[in-house]
Design a protein around this motif. Structure first.
Motif, PDB file in Angstrom:
ATOM      1  N   THR A  14     -45.942  44.389  61.602  1.00 57.08           N
ATOM      2  CA  THR A  14     -45.422  43.159  62.058  1.00 57.08           C
ATOM      3  C   THR A  14     -46.324  41.866  60.873  1.00 57.08           C
ATOM      4  OG1 THR A  14     -45.362  43.778  64.283  1.00 57.08           O
ATOM      5  CG2 THR A  14     -45.522  41.351  64.013  1.00 57.08           C
ATOM      6  N   PHE A  15     -45.334  40.780  60.583  1.00 54.64           N
ATOM      7  CA  PHE A  15     -45.921  40.260  60.054  1.00 54.64           C
ATOM      8  C   PHE A  15     -45.571  38.719  60.649  1.00 54.64           C
ATOM      9  CE2 PHE A  15     -45.107  36.352  57.128  1.00 54.64           C
ATOM     10  CZ  PHE A  15     -46.656  36.573  56.437  1.00 54.64           C
ATOM     11  N   ARG A  16     -46.603  37.897  61.151  1.00 55.73           N
ATOM     12  CA  ARG A  16     -46.711  36.748  61.698  1.00 55.73           C
ATOM     13  C   ARG A  16     -46.654  35.311  60.972  1.00 55.73           C
ATOM     14  NH1 ARG A  16     -49.003  40.640  64.826  1.00 55.73           N
ATOM     15  NH2 ARG A  16     -48.280  40.955  67.162  1.00 55.73           N
ATOM     16  N   TYR A  17     -45.481  34.996  60.874  1.00 58.10           N
ATOM     17  CA  TYR A  17     -45.376  33.751  59.961  1.00 58.10           C
ATOM     18  C   TYR A  17     -45.888  32.413  60.984  1.00 58.10           C
ATOM     19  CZ  TYR A  17     -43.850  29.663  57.292  1.00 58.10           C
ATOM     20  OH  TYR A  17     -44.008  28.630  56.759  1.00 58.10           O
ATOM     21  N   ARG A  18     -46.944  31.602  60.469  1.00 56.72           N
ATOM     22  CA  ARG A  18     -47.194  30.390  61.039  1.00 56.72           C
ATOM     23  C   ARG A  18     -47.236  29.369  60.186  1.00 56.72           C
ATOM     24  NH1 ARG A  18     -46.087  33.778  64.273  1.00 56.72           N
ATOM     25  NH2 ARG A  18     -47.206  34.376  66.071  1.00 56.72           N
ATOM     26  N   TYR A  19     -46.653  28.129  60.458  1.00 59.18           N
ATOM     27  CA  TYR A  19     -47.006  26.801  59.871  1.00 59.18           C
ATOM     28  C   TYR A  19     -47.239  25.717  61.139  1.00 59.18           C
ATOM     29  CZ  TYR A  19     -46.014  22.566  57.469  1.00 59.18           C
ATOM     30  OH  TYR A  19     -46.356  21.310  56.748  1.00 59.18           O
ATOM     31  N   LEU A  20     -48.421  25.155  60.900  1.00 58.79           N
ATOM     32  CA  LEU A  20     -48.739  24.160  61.981  1.00 58.79           C
ATOM     33  C   LEU A  20     -49.207  23.140  61.285  1.00 58.79           C
ATOM     34  CD1 LEU A  20     -51.106  26.768  64.118  1.00 58.79           C
ATOM     35  CD2 LEU A  20     -48.796  26.043  64.496  1.00 58.79           C
ATOM     36  N   HIS A  21     -48.798  21.839  61.762  1.00 58.18           N
ATOM     37  CA  HIS A  21     -49.010  20.498  61.072  1.00 58.18           C
ATOM     38  C   HIS A  21     -48.932  19.790  62.222  1.00 58.18           C
ATOM     39  CE1 HIS A  21     -49.551  17.552  58.253  1.00 58.18           C
ATOM     40  NE2 HIS A  21     -48.425  16.728  58.885  1.00 58.18           N
ATOM     41  N   ALA A  22     -50.102  18.745  62.618  1.00 55.03           N
ATOM     42  CA  ALA A  22     -50.181  17.751  63.511  1.00 55.03           C
ATOM     43  C   ALA A  22     -49.639  18.002  64.773  1.00 55.03           C
ATOM     44  CB  ALA A  22     -49.364  16.392  62.827  1.00 55.03           C
TER      45      ALA A  22
ATOM     46  N   ASP B 282     -42.197  36.245  64.330  1.00 55.67           N
ATOM     47  CA  ASP B 282     -42.778  37.460  64.067  1.00 55.67           C
ATOM     48  C   ASP B 282     -41.679  38.355  63.621  1.00 55.67           C
ATOM     49  OD1 ASP B 282     -44.751  36.575  65.137  1.00 55.67           O
ATOM     50  OD2 ASP B 282     -44.873  37.323  67.228  1.00 55.67           O
ATOM     51  N   LEU B 283     -41.818  38.963  62.525  1.00 52.68           N
ATOM     52  CA  LEU B 283     -41.107  39.944  61.906  1.00 52.68           C
ATOM     53  C   LEU B 283     -41.878  41.380  61.997  1.00 52.68           C
ATOM     54  CD1 LEU B 283     -38.396  40.175  60.241  1.00 52.68           C
ATOM     55  CD2 LEU B 283     -39.919  40.377  58.303  1.00 52.68           C
ATOM     56  N   ARG B 284     -40.846  42.396  62.500  1.00 53.33           N
ATOM     57  CA  ARG B 284     -41.390  43.686  62.645  1.00 53.33           C
ATOM     58  C   ARG B 284     -40.591  44.557  61.894  1.00 53.33           C
ATOM     59  NH1 ARG B 284     -44.739  47.142  64.485  1.00 53.33           N
ATOM     60  NH2 ARG B 284     -44.301  49.279  65.267  1.00 53.33           N
ATOM     61  N   ALA B 285     -41.024  45.137  60.780  1.00 50.97           N
ATOM     62  CA  ALA B 285     -40.077  45.804  59.802  1.00 50.97           C
ATOM     63  C   ALA B 285     -40.608  46.961  59.172  1.00 50.97           C
ATOM     64  CB  ALA B 285     -39.618  44.843  58.744  1.00 50.97           C
ATOM     65  N   ASP B 286     -39.950  47.785  58.385  1.00 50.88           N
ATOM     66  CA  ASP B 286     -40.164  48.834  57.752  1.00 50.88           C
ATOM     67  C   ASP B 286     -39.370  48.891  56.578  1.00 50.88           C
ATOM     68  OD1 ASP B 286     -41.586  51.094  56.721  1.00 50.88           O
ATOM     69  OD2 ASP B 286     -40.417  52.486  58.221  1.00 50.88           O
ATOM     70  N   ALA B 287     -39.861  49.751  55.494  1.00 47.73           N
ATOM     71  CA  ALA B 287     -38.848  49.824  54.133  1.00 47.73           C
ATOM     72  C   ALA B 287     -38.864  51.177  53.669  1.00 47.73           C
ATOM     73  CB  ALA B 287     -39.455  48.942  52.989  1.00 47.73           C
TER      74      ALA B 287
ATOM     75  N   ILE C 149     -33.893  50.165  51.689  1.00 50.57           N
ATOM     76  CA  ILE C 149     -33.428  49.646  52.935  1.00 50.57           C
ATOM     77  C   ILE C 149     -34.678  48.676  53.457  1.00 50.57           C
ATOM     78  CG2 ILE C 149     -32.615  49.883  55.264  1.00 50.57           C
ATOM     79  CD1 ILE C 149     -30.743  51.096  52.699  1.00 50.57           C
ATOM     80  N   LEU C 150     -34.648  47.626  53.997  1.00 54.24           N
ATOM     81  CA  LEU C 150     -35.604  46.736  54.764  1.00 54.24           C
ATOM     82  C   LEU C 150     -35.054  46.991  55.934  1.00 54.24           C
ATOM     83  CD1 LEU C 150     -35.805  43.613  52.229  1.00 54.24           C
ATOM     84  CD2 LEU C 150     -37.197  45.995  52.116  1.00 54.24           C
ATOM     85  N   ASP C 151     -35.773  47.492  56.879  1.00 52.61           N
ATOM     86  CA  ASP C 151     -35.126  47.710  58.104  1.00 52.61           C
ATOM     87  C   ASP C 151     -35.985  47.128  59.056  1.00 52.61           C
ATOM     88  OD1 ASP C 151     -34.460  48.781  60.653  1.00 52.61           O
ATOM     89  OD2 ASP C 151     -35.107  50.899  60.047  1.00 52.61           O
ATOM     90  N   VAL C 152     -35.441  45.682  59.522  1.00 56.28           N
ATOM     91  CA  VAL C 152     -36.145  44.958  60.588  1.00 56.28           C
ATOM     92  C   VAL C 152     -35.816  45.418  62.132  1.00 56.28           C
ATOM     93  CG1 VAL C 152     -35.897  42.427  61.657  1.00 56.28           C
ATOM     94  CG2 VAL C 152     -35.687  43.191  59.035  1.00 56.28           C
ATOM     95  N   GLU C 153     -36.891  45.678  62.744  1.00 58.02           N
ATOM     96  CA  GLU C 153     -36.919  46.224  64.218  1.00 58.02           C
ATOM     97  C   GLU C 153     -36.951  45.091  64.973  1.00 58.02           C
ATOM     98  OE1 GLU C 153     -38.944  49.813  66.179  1.00 58.02           O
ATOM     99  OE2 GLU C 153     -40.252  48.196  65.707  1.00 58.02           O
ATOM    100  N   ALA C 154     -37.401  43.971  64.725  1.00 54.20           N
ATOM    101  CA  ALA C 154     -37.347  42.850  65.817  1.00 54.20           C
ATOM    102  C   ALA C 154     -37.826  41.778  64.896  1.00 54.20           C
ATOM    103  CB  ALA C 154     -38.523  43.052  66.911  1.00 54.20           C
TER     104      ALA C 154
END
Length: 147
Positions: free
Chosen positions: A4-12, A19-24, A78-83
């Motif tokens: 799982t990769f958790r992308y976050r951008y917070l500002h003010a 959240d991206l859960r994937a395999d290749a 194959i980039l396999d996005v599970e969630a």
């Protein structure tokens, strides 16, 4: 192995999150019929348990295309996005591209290619920036990321 990769951008006090859960995996077989073809040997498989929103699918595909030339070496990948989810954040479908971009950077050790977001205070909007002269959703492939 899925991770799982958790992308976050917070500002003010505002923020974007995904959240991206994937395999290749590489294969000598044809890509799964449920996948999206990104280029001649790179495919994106979307979550099988639910139909993704079309904008999320489009932005996931665009984010994967930013690295298509670096990820292909003749065998099908194959980039396999599970969630894919947006946990407790403002919704912007463009975040899907940033999430898969970040996952690809971490998974394959590729250098960042310049896909970013900033909060533009005067317009009260998030502004997305794509590398080089890239225009999302054109037939022209993006230039290879330099790294």
């Amino acid at each position: 192995m899925y991770d799982t990769f958790r992308y976050r951008y917070l500002h003010a006090g505002m923020g974007l999150a995904a959240d991206l859960r994937a395999d290749a995996y590489e294969t000598d077989d044809a890509p799964p019929p449920t996948s999206l073809l990104i280029n001649r040997s790179l495919s994106l498989r979307l979550p099988a348990d639910r139909t993704p929103y079309w904008l999320d699918a489009a932005w996931l595909a665009f984010g994967a295309s930013l690295h298509a030339e670096q990820l292909t070496d003749g065998r099908a990948l194959i980039l396999d996005v599970e969630a894919f989810t947006y946990p407790h954040a403002d919704y912007r479908s463009e975040v899907a591209a940033l999430a898969i971009d970040g996952w690809i950077h971490r998974r394959f050790g590729l250098a960042p290619c310049g896909a970013t977001v900033v909060y533009d205070r005067p317009s009260h909007r998030f502004a997305f920036n794509w590398p080089g002269p890239v225009a999302p959703f054109t037939d022209e492939p993006p230039p290879p990321c330099s790294g």
